[in-house]
Design an enzyme around this catalytic site. Structure first.
Site, PDB file in Angstrom:
ATOM      1  N   SER A 133      -4.285   4.610   3.527  1.00 62.71           N
ATOM      2  CA  SER A 133      -3.380   3.366   3.620  1.00 62.71           C
ATOM      3  C   SER A 133      -2.624   3.337   5.058  1.00 62.71           C
ATOM      4  CB  SER A 133      -2.384   3.462   2.533  1.00 62.71           C
ATOM      5  OG  SER A 133      -1.161   2.375   2.770  1.00 62.71           O
ATOM      6  N   TYR A 154       5.460   7.503  -1.138  1.00 67.59           N
ATOM      7  CA  TYR A 154       3.906   6.853  -0.905  1.00 67.59           C
ATOM      8  C   TYR A 154       3.706   7.441   0.436  1.00 67.59           C
ATOM      9  CZ  TYR A 154      -0.027   4.054  -1.084  1.00 67.59           C
ATOM     10  OH  TYR A 154      -1.308   3.471  -1.189  1.00 67.59           O
TER      11      TYR A 154
END
Length: 263
Positions: free
Chosen positions: A148, A161
């Protein structure tokens, strides 16, 4: 139309490239499995939700296999099955992953952080380790890890995250260095803003309105199909071409910190 003989059909199956795709019950994983199957690959579609995998199998011909990638014994059983049935694996696509919450570091729930780390890092580790011997012996194996843009820069509310995806990125980079001598191609794809049916809803505890607000006013956020197209392209290139790291965003997301929103 000339029909293939039983021998020809068996030969075609054995000559097809073999891929294992995790996270295949929804979103990017599902579309990647679909697109690889459309390219003629034999695809093992892996995720926890068996019913979603069965639907995908009926639509595309993928081979469904339900498991939790954080369960190492189950992952080892998957690897044994694939090698027993196909004799090899050409590409492993580690797409399973998740974000939980948007709390600042000061308020983050350690249980949520641990869950994210177990899925994004330890789960990816389990699957990679289980298939590495076969990928090495293949001689032209590929590992594609979907991380990501959260692996590239921290952002407010993303601490857990960020930590998980930074960890997955570090593992990916080390793997590329360690396995180059085995002609193993290691690819990292880092999507930015992608609108899928589940990612933000799950991250925000099932709050659909909050999930919709993430994309409100943004012209054409990426879709699962967009990212899957890049995933498929990266693993179907001639093997000597390694796309080490691909960052992809919608044009409206100029950076992690600049998103154009129109009323």
């Amino acid at each position: 139309m000339t029909q293939l003989s039983t021998h020809d059909s068996a030969t075609k199956k054995l000559s097809a490239k073999v891929a294992v795709v995790t996270g295949a019950s929804s979103g990017i994983g599902r579309e990647s499995a679909r697109q690889l199957a459309d390219e003629g690959w034999t695809v093992y579609a892996v995720a926890r939700r068996a019913e979603r995998l069965e639907e995908l199998a009926k639509e595309t011909g993928v081979i469904p296999h339900s498991l939790d990638i954080t369960d190492r014994d189950a992952v080892d059983d998957l690897a044994e099955r694939v090698i027993e049935e196909q004799g090899t694996i050409d590409a492993l696509l580690n797409i399973s992953g998740a974000a939980i919450g948007v709390d600042p570091v000061a308020d983050g729930d350690p249980a949520d952080w641990e869950s994210m780390f177990r899925l994004n890092v330890i789960g990816t580790l389990h699957v990679t380790q289980a298939f590495l011997p076969a990928l090495r012996s293949n001689g032209h194996g590929t590992v594609m890890n979907l991380t990501s843009t959260a692996a590239e820069a921290g952002y407010e509310g993303g601490g857990g995250y960020n930590a998980a995806k930074f960890g997955e990125r570090g593992m990916t980079q080390a793997l590329r260095l360690e396995e180059a001598e085995n002609n193993l191609r290691v690819i990292e794809i880092c999507p930015g803003m992608v609108r899928t049916e589940e990612f933000s809803v799950k991250r925000l505890g099932g709050n659909q309105d909050a999930a919709d607000s993430v994309y409100r006013g943004v012209d054409e956020p990426l879709t699962a199909e967009d990212v899957a197209r890049v995933v498929t392209f990266s693993v179907t290139l001639p093997h000597h071409i390694n796309l080490d790291q691909i960052t992809m965003r919608p044009v409206a997301q100029a950076s992690q910190f600049k998103v154009i929103r129109r009323s």
